[in-house]
Structures are given as C-alpha cells and as structure tokens.
Scaffold this motif. Sequence first.
Motif, short mmCIF file in Angstrom:
data_model
loop_
_atom_site.label_atom_id
_atom_site.label_comp_id
_atom_site.label_asym_id
_atom_site.label_seq_id
_atom_site.Cartn_x
_atom_site.Cartn_y
_atom_site.Cartn_z
N ALA A 1 0.83 -1.21 0.00
CA ALA A 1 0.00 0.00 0.00
C ALA A 1 0.87 1.26 0.00
N GLU A 2 1.92 1.26 0.80
CA GLU A 2 2.82 2.41 0.85
C GLU A 2 3.49 2.64 -0.51
N HIS A 3 3.82 1.54 -1.20
CA HIS A 3 4.45 1.69 -2.51
C HIS A 3 3.48 2.33 -3.50
N ALA A 4 2.21 1.95 -3.42
CA ALA A 4 1.20 2.56 -4.30
C ALA A 4 1.08 4.04 -4.03
N ILE A 5 1.08 4.41 -2.75
CA ILE A 5 1.02 5.85 -2.40
C ILE A 5 2.27 6.57 -2.92
N ALA A 6 3.44 5.92 -2.75
CA ALA A 6 4.69 6.53 -3.24
C ALA A 6 4.65 6.71 -4.75
N MET A 7 4.09 5.75 -5.46
CA MET A 7 3.98 5.85 -6.92
C MET A 7 3.02 6.98 -7.32
N MET A 8 1.97 7.16 -6.54
CA MET A 8 1.06 8.28 -6.80
C MET A 8 1.78 9.62 -6.68
N PHE A 9 2.58 9.78 -5.63
CA PHE A 9 3.34 11.00 -5.45
C PHE A 9 4.36 11.19 -6.57
N ALA A 10 5.07 10.10 -6.92
CA ALA A 10 6.08 10.18 -7.97
C ALA A 10 5.45 10.59 -9.30
N LEU A 11 4.24 10.08 -9.54
CA LEU A 11 3.53 10.38 -10.77
C LEU A 11 3.01 11.81 -10.77
N ALA A 12 2.43 12.22 -9.64
CA ALA A 12 1.84 13.55 -9.56
C ALA A 12 2.90 14.65 -9.65
N ARG A 13 4.09 14.39 -9.11
CA ARG A 13 5.13 15.44 -9.08
C ARG A 13 6.30 15.13 -10.01
#
Length: 525
Positions: free
Chosen positions: A102-114
């Motif tokens: 789950a944390e990796h998915a959140i990290a990927m969301m941040f990486a994608l958004a920024r």
Amino acid sequence: MPKVLISDKLSEQAVEIFRARGIDTDFRPGLPAEELLSVIGEYDGLAVRSATKVTAEVLARASNLKVVGRAGIGVDNVDTKAATEHGVVVMNTPFGNAVTTAEHAIAMMFALARQIPQADTSTQAGKWEKSKFMGVELTGKTLGLVGCGNIGSIVADRARGLRMRVLAYDPYLSEQRAIELGVRKVDLEELFAEADIITLHTPLTDSTRGIINAEALATMKKGVRIVNCARGGLVVEEDLRAALDSGHVAGAAFDVFVTEPATENVLFGHPNVVCTPHLGAATSEAQEKVALQIAEQMSDYLLTGAVSNAINVPSVTAEEAPILRPYMRLAELMGSFCGQLTRSAIRSIQIELEGHAAELNADPIKAAAITGVLRSQVDSVNMVNAPTMAHQRGIDISVTRHDREPDYQTLLRVTVTTGTRTREVVGTLIGGDKPRLVGVQGIGVEADFAPRMLYVRNYDKPGFIGALGSMLGEAGVNIATFHLGRRESGGEAIALVEVDQRVDDAVLASVKALPQVVRVDSLSF
C-alpha cells in the motif's frame, strides 16, 4: 518427520522456524526447474516466493506433497487448480506485506503527480528545468480504487489522510465496510468516469484480466493517471500506451507487468511513465514478516492439521484443530459408510449438525464427509480436492445446523441421495473423541466403525441370527461383535456384524440367499 523444501530466497529465520518445530528442511534457493521436478517427490511441503513456478507438471511429480506455501499474497506462480486436483493445500500470507505494498502505491502516486523520477534524472544531469516539471496536488483529487481488500483499504486510509475523495469498486465490499473506511462504493463505470487517479488492488482472474483496456480508457476523464502495483495483466499495456501517446491519460506508474522480468515493455521510454521492478513487497520488514508467517503456517498444518490463509481449503485454526479432528474423523467414516453402500450416481450429499457439533466450524466437517462418500468411487480423494470433485460430478452439497436438543450431546447426520434412493446414517462421539454409529435408515443401532464389518438388511424373523452365525462359522469367519436394530417386531431390521476375517464373495452370496435377508455388504474402515 515431515520434510520441506524452500526453493526461493527466504529469510534464514524461516529455516530456523521449520527446524525448531521438528521439520526436516532443505534450503535451496534458485533451484532450477528441471531439478525441482526430479526431487519434489521427496517432500511434504514446498515454500516459495515468486521465482519458483509450481506447475501442473511439478504437482504431478509431487507424490508426497501436502502443502505449498507462498511467502506473499499473489499465487500466480502456483497452479492452484492442479494443486487442488492433487489434494495439495495452497497457502499464502495476505497480510504480511499489505502495508508495504500500500505504501508503494502511495509513493507511486506522489512520484507520478510530481514527476519525481524525471525531475531527479534531469537535475542530476546538471539541468535546472524547473518549469518543465509542473506537477499536480493530490489534495482534493478523486482517487478510484479498483479493489478494496487488505491493501486497497490501507491505501484508502492513507489517501483520506491526504484529503483525497475516495471511490471504491469491489463486488465483495459491503456498504457497512465502505462507511467504516470512509469511501463511497460505486460501480466500475462511475469510478472510471469520476476518478482523477485510478489505482488497482485486485487479483488477476479471468474476470479482472484486461479490466483496463481501450474501451475502459475511453470512458475515463482526460488527464487521468493510473497506478498498478497489483498484478501484470490487469491493464492492456498496448492500449494504455496509445492513450498516453494521445494525451488522454496524463501518466501511469507501474510496478507489475504482463511479462516479468520486464527487460522491455511497450510502456518503457514514455516521458510520463514511472516504472519499478515489482517492488511492492520489497521492504526488509515485509520480507521478514511473510517468510516467518509462511514457515509457521506450513509447520502448523504439517504437524497439527491447522490451516491458515489457504486458497483452496477451509481454514482451521490451531485452537480448532484438536477439537475438530474427531468430528472430521466421524464425518469421514459416516461418509464412507454411505459411499460403500452406494452403487449409482450421487445427486446430493447433506450434512446435518446437532448439539455441540452445530457450534463448530462446519466447513472442515463437510469436506471430511464428502471425502468419505467419494473415497470408494474416486481414486486419490482427500479433504482438499473432495469438494471440487463433487462439484465436477454435479453433486449438490448442503449443510444444516439444528438448534434442537438431540438424544446425544453431539450428533452428525449424513444423507446421500441417488436417482433411486436416499441413504441416511447418524453418528456421535463417545467420550468426546470415539466415533460411534447410532442410526442407519432411521433405525437405531449402536456400533463402532470396525476395520471389517458386514452390513445386513433383513426382516426380523426367528432363526435369522442363528442361521447367519452358523453360516459364518462354517466359513471360518469369526464374529467379534453383533449389533442389531429394527423398526418394529417382524419388520425391517439391520445387523452390523464386526468380523475378524475378510468375507469373500461366495460367503456373501450364501448370506444373501438366506430367506430373511434383503441385502448384505462387506464394509471396511
């Protein structure tokens, strides 16, 4: 002593757990596929991660295998259908790496958004392209979860902490659970239409394969971003690439791919794509946790019969196992009694529980009863594959609990129906763990399940017992115990005769020829 093979890289502590529990353990990470085929027949258990492919061919060679343990949640590398057919339990550890993934998915969301990976590469190359990497905020955006189980629910919790609005599509998510998670349960079409970011948290099945394809992408809002840390194959990669090239999809972050290791992929090289090499569960904490969990689960099953987190068989806790074991044995014996007397195709099997039995976990008892019924008709049947075999044969299975007070403290009833008749047996436990037959076809009769028995249906007429005893004596067959039951004087009766020797077909034919006898069968338990 059970013997386990660990064929993938697991924590050394997992090996120590197996050995401390008294299990002979071979630790051979990276074992080649051809070598696995040659040695698998020696083992009772096989512990893997994702590298070892437990194929139908491997399972066909695994003559002693009882359990496959996957240290992790996905079992794509295990042929679960073939395992079930061979009677092998398949376990995973669905909770051990849930937080990490789950944390990796959140990290990927941040990486994608920024656009963090792209900005990092540019900056370390000596460029200062501040205006090139204009990102978007996550706060206030709508997140669409495809799948809201263990991992999806953690992602929902973290997303709500980021002040995101969360939608969830999951056929198994109840309205009450959605309220508890603070998400809105929607259908897939609504999620696609409203979500700014879509993240996938569902297993790969026939119904979810390609769930995001060209048709689905066309229904999404322009500028949507897609994150997949679940399973390769959920997204049609070629369709997604086309949507990225057209600008309809603003970006994608993928940790999993259709083909792995993914040394090349249609998504690679796109400026708005972030990729990682299946790192969802790759933290030291998660790796340690799932390795220790699978070692404990497999040890419990091999040593006590406790089943945890199984994919293809009902779970039985370590506390339940010793309580359920005598009931499962009773159910299997009763099923075997019915199965040995059945000569035609079975239409249904009904299991009824009364008294103390009605308070127990019924699934293992049901599986044991089905196993007993089918054992006289099917080779290599056990509690794992019996329900599947029954389903394949079109046999209807039902379980009923009764809250009425039985004549005994605990009672099981197994009823087998064919196209021509219904056969019912009733059993109980004496002293808490000794199986006892207490009824057949509505006739009360008390008998143990002896290794060799004769089942005789007859009419209650004078001289029958003497004639039967004399005939068996003349054939050299010694009677150990003799149990009788009848409906009424002179009516239908049943004799259960425990014998010390095998009764051959000629003697059975002679007994059948006695004038009072309707039917005689030789049973073994």
